[in-house]
Design an enzyme around this catalytic site. Structure first.
Site, short mmCIF file in Angstrom:
data_model
loop_
_atom_site.label_atom_id
_atom_site.label_comp_id
_atom_site.label_asym_id
_atom_site.label_seq_id
_atom_site.Cartn_x
_atom_site.Cartn_y
_atom_site.Cartn_z
N GLU A 43 0.88 -1.17 0.00
CA GLU A 43 0.00 0.00 0.00
C GLU A 43 0.92 1.22 0.00
O GLU A 43 1.79 1.33 0.87
CB GLU A 43 -0.89 -0.01 1.25
CG GLU A 43 -1.86 1.14 1.21
CD GLU A 43 -2.78 1.22 2.43
OE1 GLU A 43 -2.75 0.31 3.27
OE2 GLU A 43 -3.51 2.22 2.52
N ARG A 270 5.00 -12.71 10.08
CA ARG A 270 5.59 -11.39 9.85
C ARG A 270 6.99 -11.36 10.42
O ARG A 270 7.30 -12.07 11.37
CB ARG A 270 4.80 -10.33 10.62
CG ARG A 270 3.48 -9.97 10.09
CD ARG A 270 2.84 -8.94 11.00
NE ARG A 270 3.26 -7.60 10.63
CZ ARG A 270 2.70 -6.90 9.64
NH1 ARG A 270 1.69 -7.40 8.95
NH2 ARG A 270 3.12 -5.70 9.35
N LYS A 280 4.02 0.76 9.77
CA LYS A 280 4.21 2.00 9.02
C LYS A 280 3.62 3.19 9.77
O LYS A 280 4.14 4.29 9.67
CB LYS A 280 3.56 1.87 7.64
CG LYS A 280 4.43 1.13 6.65
CD LYS A 280 3.86 1.17 5.25
CE LYS A 280 2.86 0.07 5.07
NZ LYS A 280 2.39 -0.06 3.67
P1 ATP Z 1 2.32 -2.21 8.18
O1 ATP Z 1 1.57 -3.10 9.11
O2 ATP Z 1 3.76 -2.02 8.51
O3 ATP Z 1 1.63 -0.93 7.88
P2 ATP Z 1 1.22 -3.47 5.89
O4 ATP Z 1 1.04 -4.93 6.00
O5 ATP Z 1 0.03 -2.62 6.02
O6 ATP Z 1 2.41 -3.04 6.85
P3 ATP Z 1 1.53 -3.37 3.07
O7 ATP Z 1 2.08 -2.27 2.26
O8 ATP Z 1 0.08 -3.65 2.98
O9 ATP Z 1 1.94 -3.07 4.55
O10 ATP Z 1 2.37 -4.70 2.86
C1 ATP Z 1 2.71 -5.22 1.61
C2 ATP Z 1 3.09 -6.65 1.77
O11 ATP Z 1 4.17 -6.80 2.67
C3 ATP Z 1 1.94 -7.48 2.31
O12 ATP Z 1 1.87 -8.68 1.57
C4 ATP Z 1 2.32 -7.75 3.73
O13 ATP Z 1 1.81 -8.98 4.16
C5 ATP Z 1 3.86 -7.73 3.67
N1 ATP Z 1 4.41 -7.31 4.95
C6 ATP Z 1 4.17 -6.16 5.61
N2 ATP Z 1 4.82 -6.14 6.78
C7 ATP Z 1 5.51 -7.30 6.87
C8 ATP Z 1 6.38 -7.88 7.86
N3 ATP Z 1 6.67 -7.24 8.99
N4 ATP Z 1 6.89 -9.09 7.61
C9 ATP Z 1 6.62 -9.74 6.46
N5 ATP Z 1 5.82 -9.26 5.50
C10 ATP Z 1 5.26 -8.06 5.69
MG MG Z 2 -1.57 -3.58 4.53
#
Ligand code: ATP
Ligand code: MG
Length: 567
Positions: A43, A270, A280
């Site tokens: 995102e 994660r 984020k």
């Molecule tokens: P955050 O919780 O940090 O805001 P998010 O999951 O909302 O992260 P996205 O931009 O939606 O962030 O994530 C893109 C991809 O990266 C998704 O497939 C998500 O599952 C993966 N991802 C995000 N954070 C992690 C993490 N800490 N470890 C492994 N994969 C991750």
């Molecule tokens: Mg997300």
């Protein structure tokens, strides 16, 4: 060490993760025509962090290894939080890691038309309805995991009324929050996500790509699975929190499917790291509140922060390899990441002399006005790195803590009457020192050298207990060196009940040294270049560096000293 580490990862057998095993089996079974298509779906609401790297390495890595493709898809369903700045940084960071999505740069917003059409279709099939209740009421009616939800009074509106209202929502006739579109599934489902989830909401903020075309936007849950489907994704790899959303994604795809192809979602744990935060939202708060210098502050777990700190893509991939992919949430020790970068830089970083806390020594029996060049190796791990010369003369700098006025037991470095070797040069003996009369600080150390002890000379076989690094005072260049430590002083700053994560910010996470002395070969070091300051640590030239003022970041100290500090 690596055997020990592998054991923590549980589900990796013979170097194959449980996810890779599923992919191998699917390909063997000829599923989806024996093809593999994955996607990385960020995102664009912040910069990528090392957790994302874990997902990227899997999404791109599996596609590469099994002859498939990985799409980059921006999940840009929320115009309020998203921005092109983030899109650009995400692309830069993925490229830096060494992955390529070729021409497959997609956006959820590319599918807004199809998603809207699908929503209309669901309405026509009696599977979606417009709800006029405020968000709090809808949320209240959802019930709890143990108590079923209650149906909305708007649930049985006619198809015509729903179609009319949804079209008008999109024309901008209603206020934000006044109405939503919900899927009509099952208010008593044990899975809360199936209790008539909201699939469209009214948002009047212009979108960074579609402008003011839309006044309604799909919820993430209404976009993600369908976008996978539209793109022909075969393996949709995501983190464990989406496991409970899977039945809902499947439900939507069931309504869409025409053949027997469907994306398969597989969840993994994660990446969480000790002494940092990874969400984020929290990272954005640190940036906005000025608690760090920006997204690329070298203390941040962001990819741009790690890059600026001196991490290499290889070191990050190595770390991700070490921790593996499992079905269990865990928190990984940041010293494992530091271990990975040390191992990587050990192989590739040229060795140089840099003195961080200098004190001057004068070699009283060395001729004044004379300079000689001594030859030293650039990297003992890599013979092809060759050698260089460094100037040696009567006045030098050494580290302040390589000298003690009154040595403690087992101290073998310089003290009055003792001898040490200056790396690559001569053996010197401390004959005395001069202190500042008011501060008591050592200002100068007086030594003599043994002209017959030059390193490499066949006649010089005399051994002493310590070898120290040094820089010629006449030729030294000055630098600012930024020493970073962990951003938080608590292992799990975001996980402490009744405490805000900011309470655990480490006040000593950045220490700036202004008076460092480096060997002259570093005067032209380019931003981003990496070195081992011998006996001290790994350092990288910061983008703030200029011809007038060299600035180095410490990536990691040579050894893991943190454990000792904690005790
Ligand atoms: P955050 O919780 O940090 O805001 P998010 O999951 O909302 O992260 P996205 O931009 O939606 O962030 O994530 C893109 C991809 O990266 C998704 O497939 C998500 O599952 C993966 N991802 C995000 N954070 C992690 C993490 N800490 N470890 C492994 N994969 C991750
Ligand atoms: Mg997300």
């Amino acid at each position: 060490m690596s055997e020990e580490i592998k054991n923590q990862t549980g589900e990796t057998k013979g170097g194959i993760s449980f996810i890779e095993q599923i992919i191998i089996d699917d390909l063997k079974d000829g599923k989806n025509g024996g093809k593999i298509i994955t996607r990385f779906p960020p995102e664009p609401n912040g910069y990528l962090h090392i957790g994302h790297a874990k997902a990227i390495c899997l999404d791109f890595g599996m596609a590469l290894k099994y002859g498939g493709k990985c799409n980059l898809r921006f999940d840009d369903t929320n115009p309020e939080k998203e921005d092109v700045e983030y899109v650009d940084s995400i692309k830069e960071d993925i490229r830096w890691l060494g992955f390529d999505w070729e021409d497959r740069e997609y956006y959820a917003s590319d599918y807004f038309g199809r998603l809207f059409g699908f929503a209309v279709d669901l309405i026509k099939r009696g599977l979606a309805y417009v709800d006029d209740q405020p968000a709090e009421v809808i949320s209240e009616q959802r019930g709890t995991p143990t108590r079923p939800g209650t149906e909305s009074p708007y649930r049985n509106r006619s198809v015509e009324e729903n179609l009319d209202l949804f079209e008008r929502m999109n024309r901008g006739e209603f206020e934000e929050g006044s109405r939503v579109l919900r899927a009509k599934i099952d208010m008593t489902s044990p899975n809360m996500h199936m209790r008539d989830p909201i699939i469209y909401r009214i948002l009047k903020t212009p979108h960074h790509r579609t402008g003011t075309t839309w006044n309604v936007y799909p919820m993430y849950d209404f976009a993600h699975g369908q976008c996978d489907y539209f793109e022909g994704v075969t393996h949709s790899l995501c983190t464990l929190e989406f496991e409970v959303h899977r039945p809902l994604y499947d439900w939507f795809v069931d309504q869409l499917m025409t053949g027997d192809y469907r994306p398969r979602q597989i969840e993994f744990n994660r990446l969480n790291l000790t002494y940092t935060v990874m969400s984020k939202r929290r990272l954005l708060e640190l940036v906005q509140e000025g608690r760090v210098s920006g997204w690329d502050d070298p203390r941040m777990p962001t990819l741009c922060g790690l890059r600026r700190r001196g991490y290499t893509p290889e070191s990050i991939k190595k770390f991700i390899d070490l921790i593996g992919y499992t079905k269990f949430e865990a928190i990984n020790d940041i010293s494992l990441l530091e271990h990975a970068v040390r191992e990587d830089l050990n192989l590739r970083a040229p060795r140089v002399f840099g003195v961080l806390n200098p004190v001057k020594i004068i070699i009283t029996n060395y001729p004044e006005g004379t300079t000689e060049e001594v030859r030293v190796g650039n990297n003992p791990e890599d013979p092809s790195a060759g050698t260089r010369t460094v100037p040696f003369c009567r006045e030098l700098y050494i580290e302040r803590d390589d000298f003690m006025e009154s040595p403690v037991p087992k101290y073998f470095r310089l003290y009055p009457g003792n001898e040490v070797r200056l790396k690559g040069a001569y053996i010197i003996k401390c004959e005395g020192f001069r202190k500042n009369a008011t501060t008591g600080e050592i200002e100068e150390i007086h030594c003599t050298y043994d002209p017959a002890s030059r390193s490499g000379d066949p006649s010089s076989n005399r051994k002493v207990k310590a070898t120290i690094h040094w820089v010629s005072a006449l030729h030294a260049i000055e630098a600012e060196v930024r020493l970073y430590d962990r951003l938080f002083s608590h292992e799990d700053p975001a996980g402490q009940k009744d405490h805000d994560f900011r309470e655990f910010l480490n006040p000593d996470s950045l220490k700036v040294l202004n008076n460092c002395k480096l060997e002259p070969s570093l005067s032209k070091a380019e931003p981003g270049s990496k070195f081992q300051f011998q006996r001290v640590g790994y350092f990288c030239v910061d983008p703030d560096s200029s011809n007038d003022k060299l600035v180095f970041n410490r990536t990691v100290p040579l050894k893991d000293t943190w454990e000792k500090v904690k005790k």
